[in-house]
Motif scaffolding. Sequence first.
Motif, PDB file in Angstrom:
ATOM      1  N   ARG A 189      16.787  55.488   8.263  1.00 44.09           N
ATOM      2  CA  ARG A 189      15.482  56.043   7.891  1.00 44.09           C
ATOM      3  C   ARG A 189      15.395  57.491   8.369  1.00 44.09           C
ATOM      4  NH1 ARG A 189      11.032  57.400  10.489  1.00 44.09           N
ATOM      5  NH2 ARG A 189       9.012  57.340   9.413  1.00 44.09           N
ATOM      6  N   PHE A 190      14.926  58.382   7.494  1.00 43.74           N
ATOM      7  CA  PHE A 190      14.738  59.768   7.897  1.00 43.74           C
ATOM      8  C   PHE A 190      13.599  60.386   7.069  1.00 43.74           C
ATOM      9  CE2 PHE A 190      18.152  59.376   4.834  1.00 43.74           C
ATOM     10  CZ  PHE A 190      17.872  60.341   3.869  1.00 43.74           C
ATOM     11  N   GLU A 191      13.009  61.458   7.626  1.00 42.32           N
ATOM     12  CA  GLU A 191      11.872  62.136   6.994  1.00 42.32           C
ATOM     13  C   GLU A 191      12.282  63.558   6.592  1.00 42.32           C
ATOM     14  OE1 GLU A 191       8.657  62.079   9.747  1.00 42.32           O
ATOM     15  OE2 GLU A 191       8.450  59.891   9.737  1.00 42.32           O
ATOM     16  N   TYR A 192      11.590  64.081   5.585  1.00 41.54           N
ATOM     17  CA  TYR A 192      11.903  65.432   5.109  1.00 41.54           C
ATOM     18  C   TYR A 192      10.775  65.874   4.171  1.00 41.54           C
ATOM     19  CZ  TYR A 192      13.358  62.527   1.235  1.00 41.54           C
ATOM     20  OH  TYR A 192      13.363  61.594   0.236  1.00 41.54           O
ATOM     21  N   LEU A 193      10.796  67.144   3.804  1.00 43.89           N
ATOM     22  CA  LEU A 193       9.871  67.675   2.810  1.00 43.89           C
ATOM     23  C   LEU A 193      10.521  67.591   1.435  1.00 43.89           C
ATOM     24  CD1 LEU A 193       8.256  70.835   4.458  1.00 43.89           C
ATOM     25  CD2 LEU A 193       7.042  68.825   3.569  1.00 43.89           C
ATOM     26  N   ALA A 194       9.831  66.937   0.515  1.00 43.94           N
ATOM     27  CA  ALA A 194      10.325  66.821  -0.857  1.00 43.94           C
ATOM     28  C   ALA A 194       9.632  67.847  -1.739  1.00 43.94           C
ATOM     29  CB  ALA A 194      10.076  65.414  -1.388  1.00 43.94           C
ATOM     30  N   MET A 195      10.299  68.199  -2.846  1.00 41.35           N
ATOM     31  CA  MET A 195       9.766  69.161  -3.801  1.00 41.35           C
ATOM     32  C   MET A 195       9.377  68.443  -5.087  1.00 41.35           C
ATOM     33  SD  MET A 195       9.938  72.460  -2.792  1.00 41.35           S
ATOM     34  CE  MET A 195      10.320  73.442  -4.239  1.00 41.35           C
ATOM     35  N   THR A 196       8.152  68.688  -5.571  1.00 47.03           N
ATOM     36  CA  THR A 196       7.748  68.158  -6.862  1.00 47.03           C
ATOM     37  C   THR A 196       8.240  69.078  -7.967  1.00 47.03           C
ATOM     38  OG1 THR A 196       5.644  69.333  -6.948  1.00 47.03           O
ATOM     39  CG2 THR A 196       5.681  67.236  -5.751  1.00 47.03           C
ATOM     40  N   ALA A 197       8.068  68.621  -9.201  1.00 51.20           N
ATOM     41  CA  ALA A 197       8.506  69.437 -10.344  1.00 51.20           C
ATOM     42  C   ALA A 197       7.738  70.743 -10.435  1.00 51.20           C
ATOM     43  CB  ALA A 197       8.345  68.631 -11.631  1.00 51.20           C
ATOM     44  N   THR A 198       6.524  70.785  -9.868  1.00 46.28           N
ATOM     45  CA  THR A 198       5.698  71.997  -9.920  1.00 46.28           C
ATOM     46  C   THR A 198       5.914  72.896  -8.713  1.00 46.28           C
ATOM     47  OG1 THR A 198       3.873  70.813  -8.868  1.00 46.28           O
ATOM     48  CG2 THR A 198       3.948  70.796 -11.281  1.00 46.28           C
ATOM     49  N   GLY A 199       6.823  72.485  -7.793  1.00 47.37           N
ATOM     50  CA  GLY A 199       7.095  73.300  -6.617  1.00 47.37           C
ATOM     51  C   GLY A 199       6.273  72.932  -5.400  1.00 47.37           C
ATOM     52  N   GLU A 200       5.427  71.923  -5.516  1.00 38.31           N
ATOM     53  CA  GLU A 200       4.613  71.482  -4.371  1.00 38.31           C
ATOM     54  C   GLU A 200       5.502  70.744  -3.371  1.00 38.31           C
ATOM     55  OE1 GLU A 200       0.930  68.374  -3.435  1.00 38.31           O
ATOM     56  OE2 GLU A 200       1.559  68.742  -5.510  1.00 38.31           O
ATOM     57  N   ARG A 201       5.215  70.953  -2.063  1.00 39.50           N
ATOM     58  CA  ARG A 201       5.960  70.271  -1.015  1.00 39.50           C
ATOM     59  C   ARG A 201       5.174  69.045  -0.533  1.00 39.50           C
ATOM     60  NH1 ARG A 201       7.886  75.344  -0.884  1.00 39.50           N
ATOM     61  NH2 ARG A 201       9.922  75.750   0.117  1.00 39.50           N
ATOM     62  N   ARG A 202       5.867  67.923  -0.414  1.00 36.92           N
ATOM     63  CA  ARG A 202       5.247  66.695   0.077  1.00 36.92           C
ATOM     64  C   ARG A 202       6.174  66.054   1.109  1.00 36.92           C
ATOM     65  NH1 ARG A 202       3.092  63.373  -5.244  1.00 36.92           N
ATOM     66  NH2 ARG A 202       1.739  64.999  -6.129  1.00 36.92           N
ATOM     67  N   TRP A 203       5.556  65.556   2.176  1.00 39.45           N
ATOM     68  CA  TRP A 203       6.343  64.822   3.167  1.00 39.45           C
ATOM     69  C   TRP A 203       6.746  63.457   2.582  1.00 39.45           C
ATOM     70  CZ3 TRP A 203       8.795  66.201   7.370  1.00 39.45           C
ATOM     71  CH2 TRP A 203       8.402  67.370   8.040  1.00 39.45           C
ATOM     72  N   SER A 204       8.017  63.131   2.779  1.00 41.40           N
ATOM     73  CA  SER A 204       8.550  61.848   2.296  1.00 41.40           C
ATOM     74  C   SER A 204       9.440  61.234   3.364  1.00 41.40           C
ATOM     75  CB  SER A 204       9.358  62.040   1.009  1.00 41.40           C
ATOM     76  OG  SER A 204       8.559  62.553  -0.026  1.00 41.40           O
TER      77      SER A 204
ATOM     78  N   ARG B 240       9.410  57.109  -0.060  1.00 41.13           N
ATOM     79  CA  ARG B 240       7.967  56.883   0.034  1.00 41.13           C
ATOM     80  C   ARG B 240       7.266  58.192   0.397  1.00 41.13           C
ATOM     81  NH1 ARG B 240       6.521  51.979   3.637  1.00 41.13           N
ATOM     82  NH2 ARG B 240       7.274  50.979   1.716  1.00 41.13           N
ATOM     83  N   ASP B 241       6.152  58.466  -0.260  1.00 43.63           N
ATOM     84  CA  ASP B 241       5.339  59.645   0.038  1.00 43.63           C
ATOM     85  C   ASP B 241       4.512  59.346   1.295  1.00 43.63           C
ATOM     86  OD1 ASP B 241       3.423  61.660   0.176  1.00 43.63           O
ATOM     87  OD2 ASP B 241       3.329  61.886  -2.005  1.00 43.63           O
ATOM     88  N   ILE B 242       4.730  60.154   2.370  1.00 44.09           N
ATOM     89  CA  ILE B 242       3.992  59.936   3.632  1.00 44.09           C
ATOM     90  C   ILE B 242       3.130  61.151   3.969  1.00 44.09           C
ATOM     91  CG2 ILE B 242       5.702  58.313   4.558  1.00 44.09           C
ATOM     92  CD1 ILE B 242       6.817  60.667   6.242  1.00 44.09           C
ATOM     93  N   SER B 243       2.725  61.885   2.937  1.00 46.35           N
ATOM     94  CA  SER B 243       1.897  63.071   3.176  1.00 46.35           C
ATOM     95  C   SER B 243       0.596  62.704   3.878  1.00 46.35           C
ATOM     96  CB  SER B 243       1.590  63.772   1.850  1.00 46.35           C
ATOM     97  OG  SER B 243       2.788  64.201   1.229  1.00 46.35           O
ATOM     98  N   ALA B 244      -0.040  61.623   3.435  1.00 49.42           N
ATOM     99  CA  ALA B 244      -1.299  61.206   4.064  1.00 49.42           C
ATOM    100  C   ALA B 244      -1.077  60.819   5.522  1.00 49.42           C
ATOM    101  CB  ALA B 244      -1.898  60.042   3.283  1.00 49.42           C
ATOM    102  N   GLN B 245       0.041  60.166   5.791  1.00 50.94           N
ATOM    103  CA  GLN B 245       0.367  59.777   7.170  1.00 50.94           C
ATOM    104  C   GLN B 245       0.557  61.011   8.044  1.00 50.94           C
ATOM    105  OE1 GLN B 245       3.714  57.045   7.543  1.00 50.94           O
ATOM    106  NE2 GLN B 245       4.349  58.060   9.440  1.00 50.94           N
ATOM    107  N   LYS B 246       1.202  62.061   7.497  1.00 46.44           N
ATOM    108  CA  LYS B 246       1.408  63.281   8.275  1.00 46.44           C
ATOM    109  C   LYS B 246       0.069  63.978   8.568  1.00 46.44           C
ATOM    110  CE  LYS B 246       5.834  63.485   8.941  1.00 46.44           C
ATOM    111  NZ  LYS B 246       6.375  63.479  10.328  1.00 46.44           N
TER     112      LYS B 246
END
Length: 403
Positions: free
Chosen positions: A355-370, A392-398
């Motif tokens: 298990r590991f965490e990182y910042l993911a990129m959406t198609a529009t360039g937005e960064r989301r914690w995953s 899994r998107d953990i932006s709300a958790q962050k």
Amino acid sequence: AAAAFAILLTRFEGGVAFIWISTAILAADLMARPRNKWLRSIIPCSIASVVVTGLFGLGWKMALPFAVINIAEAVTAAWLFRKFADPRRPLGSLGWLLQFVMSVGIVAPMVAGSMAAMAATLIGLSPITTFITFVTGHALGNITFTPIALLLTRGNRETLAQDMRRRDVAEVIALLMLVVMVTGWVFTQQRLPLLFMPVLPMILVAFRVGRGGVAISIALLAIIGGLASASGLGPIQLIDASFGHQVQFFQFYLAMTVLTLLPVSADLENRARLHRLLGQSEASYRLIADNSSDMILNLKIDGTIRYASPSCRQLGYEPGDLIGRNCAMLLAPEHLDQASKAHLRSLDMTDRTNRFEYLAMTATGERRWSETHARLLLDDYGRPEGMLSIVRDISAQKVVERK
């Protein structure tokens, strides 16, 4: 009837029969019955053995000892086989076949043959000759006819009928007729040693029809070849030996044919079973993947995406847009090195999930914690061949963690 046939037609020079198929019938019956019901078969078969040996065989003096020997062989074969293999899945795997040959074709005949050699000394027969003839005839008979008898026991017969109903009837009939014609031609000529010829259409039957077709083909070969050889026809007559040894060679030929076809049939049956299980597993996997809010990725070792679940639309991608591209495109540049190291750690964890965490990129360039849970996929030889990742998107958790 089987015992009388063997003794009347294959017993020479006052010794034991060269061919013996009765043990195969009883052993298959015992394999298919609960042990508390074995006596229902043992008692009538014991009576049959006593009567046939007394009337047609070694005489009434040896009738009871040989009944004990014959029953002991069948019980030994059935007990060993039930202990180490599943008689409800005949020809289900190569392991099944190995256990079958060991218990039915080697151990049980050797045990019974030793008993027969000791009993033979009571009436002046050579114990060595008796042992060799007994073990050879019984081992070959067991290997040849036990699988057929086992396929015809009640539970297996119903399964076999279901398998046969799924086949094209016209194709089954045509292939079996081909076996009959080739076998008939081979065993009505004795100019050329063409014993290999019937095996060719029988292998085709194994591929196209399955276990039931193999059992029927072996029975057809035994009947046609046996009757022709007994009538002085066929390539068996090319052997410069006594009629008894010719008969024994024909049984050896049958046993070797069985041992050629059964591994093929067992492997095909096992592959068909695995294919069915794989289909069921994939259907379950698709159901979960298509309806999960988490994104599921199937990756090659180098990170190339082989499958992406519909949940990737949360990042603004269509599944088809991701297949064939490297998963690095989903990562923020500043976290690419960190995620690559985590991917390499996952490749070293053959029996655990990383298990590991990182910042993911959406198609529009937005960064989301995953967060990703990655599990290594291994091939048939235990070598890494891919990675299964659940994202899994953990932006709300962050956000909660920062607060």
